[in-house]
Design a protein around this motif. Structure first.
Motif, PDB file in Angstrom:
ATOM      1  N   ALA A 147      -0.814  11.411  10.059  1.00 37.69           N
ATOM      2  CA  ALA A 147      -1.124  10.639  11.266  1.00 37.69           C
ATOM      3  C   ALA A 147      -2.085   9.501  10.949  1.00 37.69           C
ATOM      4  CB  ALA A 147      -1.711  11.551  12.336  1.00 37.69           C
ATOM      5  N   ALA A 148      -3.055   9.758  10.073  1.00 35.78           N
ATOM      6  CA  ALA A 148      -3.989   8.705   9.680  1.00 35.78           C
ATOM      7  C   ALA A 148      -3.252   7.576   8.967  1.00 35.78           C
ATOM      8  CB  ALA A 148      -5.081   9.283   8.782  1.00 35.78           C
ATOM      9  N   ARG A 149      -2.350   7.936   8.080  1.00 38.59           N
ATOM     10  CA  ARG A 149      -1.560   6.910   7.390  1.00 38.59           C
ATOM     11  C   ARG A 149      -0.722   6.105   8.369  1.00 38.59           C
ATOM     12  NH1 ARG A 149       2.251   9.585   3.531  1.00 38.59           N
ATOM     13  NH2 ARG A 149       2.875   7.428   3.188  1.00 38.59           N
ATOM     14  N   GLY A 150      -0.137   6.800   9.347  1.00 34.53           N
ATOM     15  CA  GLY A 150       0.719   6.113  10.310  1.00 34.53           C
ATOM     16  C   GLY A 150      -0.036   5.132  11.178  1.00 34.53           C
ATOM     17  N   THR A 151      -1.184   5.545  11.693  1.00 35.75           N
ATOM     18  CA  THR A 151      -1.942   4.650  12.574  1.00 35.75           C
ATOM     19  C   THR A 151      -2.586   3.514  11.777  1.00 35.75           C
ATOM     20  OG1 THR A 151      -3.418   4.653  14.483  1.00 35.75           O
ATOM     21  CG2 THR A 151      -4.197   5.833  12.534  1.00 35.75           C
ATOM     22  N   GLY A 176     -10.657  -7.024   8.085  1.00 38.53           N
ATOM     23  CA  GLY A 176     -10.231  -6.571   6.770  1.00 38.53           C
ATOM     24  C   GLY A 176     -11.086  -5.426   6.250  1.00 38.53           C
ATOM     25  N   HIS A 177     -12.392  -5.503   6.487  1.00 39.29           N
ATOM     26  CA  HIS A 177     -13.283  -4.439   6.023  1.00 39.29           C
ATOM     27  C   HIS A 177     -13.012  -3.129   6.758  1.00 39.29           C
ATOM     28  CE1 HIS A 177     -16.520  -7.371   4.292  1.00 39.29           C
ATOM     29  NE2 HIS A 177     -15.422  -7.325   3.584  1.00 39.29           N
ATOM     30  N   LEU A 178     -12.745  -3.216   8.050  1.00 38.37           N
ATOM     31  CA  LEU A 178     -12.429  -2.007   8.805  1.00 38.37           C
ATOM     32  C   LEU A 178     -11.188  -1.315   8.246  1.00 38.37           C
ATOM     33  CD1 LEU A 178     -12.977  -3.181  12.507  1.00 38.37           C
ATOM     34  CD2 LEU A 178     -14.348  -1.494  11.261  1.00 38.37           C
ATOM     35  N   LEU A 179     -10.177  -2.111   7.957  1.00 35.92           N
ATOM     36  CA  LEU A 179      -8.937  -1.541   7.441  1.00 35.92           C
ATOM     37  C   LEU A 179      -9.120  -0.997   6.030  1.00 35.92           C
ATOM     38  CD1 LEU A 179      -6.453  -4.246   8.765  1.00 35.92           C
ATOM     39  CD2 LEU A 179      -6.771  -1.929   9.643  1.00 35.92           C
ATOM     40  N   ALA A 180      -9.946  -1.681   5.222  1.00 37.48           N
ATOM     41  CA  ALA A 180     -10.213  -1.206   3.869  1.00 37.48           C
ATOM     42  C   ALA A 180     -10.980   0.108   3.887  1.00 37.48           C
ATOM     43  CB  ALA A 180     -11.000  -2.260   3.090  1.00 37.48           C
ATOM     44  N   GLU A 181     -11.935   0.222   4.794  1.00 38.78           N
ATOM     45  CA  GLU A 181     -12.694   1.470   4.905  1.00 38.78           C
ATOM     46  C   GLU A 181     -11.787   2.620   5.347  1.00 38.78           C
ATOM     47  OE1 GLU A 181     -15.751   0.355   7.605  1.00 38.78           O
ATOM     48  OE2 GLU A 181     -16.836  -0.847   6.112  1.00 38.78           O
ATOM     49  N   SER A 182     -10.868   2.326   6.234  1.00 40.10           N
ATOM     50  CA  SER A 182      -9.915   3.358   6.659  1.00 40.10           C
ATOM     51  C   SER A 182      -9.043   3.798   5.489  1.00 40.10           C
ATOM     52  CB  SER A 182      -9.025   2.825   7.788  1.00 40.10           C
ATOM     53  OG  SER A 182      -9.754   2.681   8.984  1.00 40.10           O
ATOM     54  N   LEU A 183      -8.611   2.841   4.681  1.00 40.40           N
ATOM     55  CA  LEU A 183      -7.783   3.186   3.526  1.00 40.40           C
ATOM     56  C   LEU A 183      -8.547   4.075   2.552  1.00 40.40           C
ATOM     57  CD1 LEU A 183      -5.125   2.862   2.015  1.00 40.40           C
ATOM     58  CD2 LEU A 183      -6.039   0.772   0.976  1.00 40.40           C
ATOM     59  N   ALA A 184      -9.833   3.796   2.371  1.00 41.65           N
ATOM     60  CA  ALA A 184     -10.647   4.627   1.481  1.00 41.65           C
ATOM     61  C   ALA A 184     -10.734   6.063   2.010  1.00 41.65           C
ATOM     62  CB  ALA A 184     -12.038   4.032   1.342  1.00 41.65           C
ATOM     63  N   LEU A 185     -10.876   6.217   3.317  1.00 45.51           N
ATOM     64  CA  LEU A 185     -10.905   7.550   3.916  1.00 45.51           C
ATOM     65  C   LEU A 185      -9.574   8.268   3.720  1.00 45.51           C
ATOM     66  CD1 LEU A 185     -12.787   6.832   7.270  1.00 45.51           C
ATOM     67  CD2 LEU A 185     -13.659   8.142   5.315  1.00 45.51           C
ATOM     68  N   ILE A 186      -8.491   7.527   3.849  1.00 43.07           N
ATOM     69  CA  ILE A 186      -7.167   8.126   3.671  1.00 43.07           C
ATOM     70  C   ILE A 186      -6.977   8.585   2.232  1.00 43.07           C
ATOM     71  CG2 ILE A 186      -4.699   7.608   3.628  1.00 43.07           C
ATOM     72  CD1 ILE A 186      -5.215   5.774   6.068  1.00 43.07           C
ATOM     73  N   VAL A 226     -10.185   6.911  11.369  1.00 44.22           N
ATOM     74  CA  VAL A 226      -9.087   5.964  11.141  1.00 44.22           C
ATOM     75  C   VAL A 226      -8.371   5.639  12.457  1.00 44.22           C
ATOM     76  CG1 VAL A 226      -6.868   5.626   9.991  1.00 44.22           C
ATOM     77  CG2 VAL A 226      -8.764   6.670   8.744  1.00 44.22           C
ATOM     78  N   CYS A 227      -8.171   6.648  13.302  1.00 46.02           N
ATOM     79  CA  CYS A 227      -7.530   6.420  14.598  1.00 46.02           C
ATOM     80  C   CYS A 227      -8.387   5.520  15.486  1.00 46.02           C
ATOM     81  CB  CYS A 227      -7.272   7.749  15.300  1.00 46.02           C
ATOM     82  SG  CYS A 227      -5.878   8.677  14.663  1.00 46.02           S
ATOM     83  N   GLU A 228      -9.678   5.780  15.523  1.00 47.75           N
ATOM     84  CA  GLU A 228     -10.574   4.953  16.335  1.00 47.75           C
ATOM     85  C   GLU A 228     -10.604   3.517  15.817  1.00 47.75           C
ATOM     86  OE1 GLU A 228     -14.150   7.203  15.970  1.00 47.75           O
ATOM     87  OE2 GLU A 228     -13.704   8.482  17.713  1.00 47.75           O
ATOM     88  N   TRP A 241      -1.110   2.155  27.512  1.00 50.17           N
ATOM     89  CA  TRP A 241      -0.146   3.236  27.319  1.00 50.17           C
ATOM     90  C   TRP A 241       0.969   2.839  26.360  1.00 50.17           C
ATOM     91  CZ3 TRP A 241      -0.042   8.169  27.831  1.00 50.17           C
ATOM     92  CH2 TRP A 241       1.172   8.858  27.824  1.00 50.17           C
ATOM     93  N   GLU A 242       1.284   1.551  26.281  1.00 51.32           N
ATOM     94  CA  GLU A 242       2.418   1.104  25.477  1.00 51.32           C
ATOM     95  C   GLU A 242       2.153   1.148  23.981  1.00 51.32           C
ATOM     96  OE1 GLU A 242       1.243  -0.495  28.104  1.00 51.32           O
ATOM     97  OE2 GLU A 242       2.881  -0.179  29.546  1.00 51.32           O
ATOM     98  N   CYS A 243       0.901   1.204  23.565  1.00 55.08           N
ATOM     99  CA  CYS A 243       0.553   1.165  22.141  1.00 55.08           C
ATOM    100  C   CYS A 243       0.594   2.566  21.541  1.00 55.08           C
ATOM    101  CB  CYS A 243      -0.829   0.552  21.962  1.00 55.08           C
ATOM    102  SG  CYS A 243      -1.326   0.399  20.235  1.00 55.08           S
ATOM    103  N   LEU A 244       1.267   2.699  20.402  1.00 52.55           N
ATOM    104  CA  LEU A 244       1.386   4.012  19.763  1.00 52.55           C
ATOM    105  C   LEU A 244       0.073   4.531  19.186  1.00 52.55           C
ATOM    106  CD1 LEU A 244       4.781   3.906  17.821  1.00 52.55           C
ATOM    107  CD2 LEU A 244       4.129   5.565  19.566  1.00 52.55           C
ATOM    108  N   ALA A 245      -0.938   3.678  19.104  1.00 53.34           N
ATOM    109  CA  ALA A 245      -2.203   4.101  18.499  1.00 53.34           C
ATOM    110  C   ALA A 245      -2.785   5.322  19.199  1.00 53.34           C
ATOM    111  CB  ALA A 245      -3.199   2.947  18.505  1.00 53.34           C
ATOM    112  N   HIS A 246      -2.670   5.379  20.515  1.00 54.22           N
ATOM    113  CA  HIS A 246      -3.251   6.522  21.225  1.00 54.22           C
ATOM    114  C   HIS A 246      -2.438   7.794  21.019  1.00 54.22           C
ATOM    115  CE1 HIS A 246      -0.480   7.026  24.726  1.00 54.22           C
ATOM    116  NE2 HIS A 246      -0.239   5.745  24.531  1.00 54.22           N
TER     117      HIS A 246
END
Length: 271
Positions: A147-151, A176-186, A226-228, A241-246
């Motif tokens: 799920a983390a990878r997907g979001t 970019g930094h937010l996304l990079a930090e998420s990738l490190a967590l993944i 990562v979801c947040e 509601w339309e966004c798959l992130a939730h």
């Protein structure tokens, strides 16, 4: 342990990913498409993924499928059936739809029907029961990682197309930094998950449970962050509601609460 996937495991991953890509929900509206879920149910049943353990698959291989299914929000039961299959294998029985294991559970939907301690566990030796619990914890960890990878992928795609001040938002360092930090967590979650999945069959039962508990805490915390972050990158639309992130967030919360683990249950430190 060798953390690299064998060629057979890579093929299994590709098969699970292909099925999930083809029939998993591509939008929130797809979750209500009964014809799609019917096709998905038939496809998952036909592959034999739900009987991997009785077919001789390792904990790593079960985790591979669980991760890929969660990555694309596959919304038919997998976790319950594969655990019921493992339980029946240990009992020397054929898989039966009357098992009290959580066979109808779909983590994209709800936790209704979850049975964390099926009565049949009492018929197993302590070692077999502990290995089953280690597998249960590990499969939910795999769900969290998927799920983390997907979001994260969803957020990266959005950052490439959403423009602000004439440029894609992904070109700005703050995003970019937010996304990079998420990738490190993944990446960290993948490592701890892979060890827990290997431990199910290779370590002593107590050590396997300990590895799974460590993985569950680490993966749950990481996946939530990562979801947040994904919702934050999406901005206002991430709260609609339309966004798959939730939907990914809901799946992470559901997987976290299935066989939950507390820090005080660990006998080793976790920073």
């Amino acid at each position: 342990m060798d953390v690299r996937l064998t060629s057979e495991q890579q093929q299994l991953r590709d098969a699970a990913a292909g099925l999930a890509e083809d029939l998993g929900p591509g939008s929130v509206a797809d979750l209500e498409d009964s014809s799609r879920t019917t096709r998905l149910e038939k496809a998952v049943h036909a592959t034999g993924f739900r009987t991997l353990r009785s077919d001789g698959a390792s904990g790593v291989e079960v985790a591979i499928v669980a991760e890929e299914f969660a990555r694309r929000l596959v919304d038919v039961p997998f976790l319950g059936p594969v655990l019921a299959d493992d339980l029946n294998r240990r009992l020397g029985r054929e898989t039966s739809s009357t098992m009290t294991a959580p066979e109808s559970v779909d983590l994209t939907g709800s936790l209704v029907g979850v049975v964390e301690s099926p009565t049949e566990l009492g018929e197993l030796s302590d070692e077999d029961a502990d290995r089953w619990r280690a597998l249960a914890l590990t499969v939910t960890c795999a769900d969290l990682v998927g799920a983390a990878r997907g979001t994260h992928a969803l957020a990266c795609e959005y950052a490439e197309v959403r423009e602000q001040y004439g440029s894609a938002i992904g070109s700005y360092q703050a995003v970019g930094h937010l996304l990079a930090e998420s990738l490190a967590l993944i990446e960290g979650s993948i490592s701890v998950l892979r060890h827990a999945a290997w431990a199910v069959d290779e370590l002593a039962p107590g050590a396997a449970i300990e590895a799974a508990r460590v993985a569950k805490i680490y993966c749950a915390r990481s996946a939530l962050t990562v979801c947040e972050t994904s919702i934050q990158v999406h901005g206002g639309i991430g709260n609609t509601w339309e966004c798959l992130a939730h939907i990914y967030l809901r799946r992470v919360l559901a997987a976290t609460e299935t066989w939950p683990v507390k820090l005080e249950e660990l006998t080793i430190g976790l920073s």
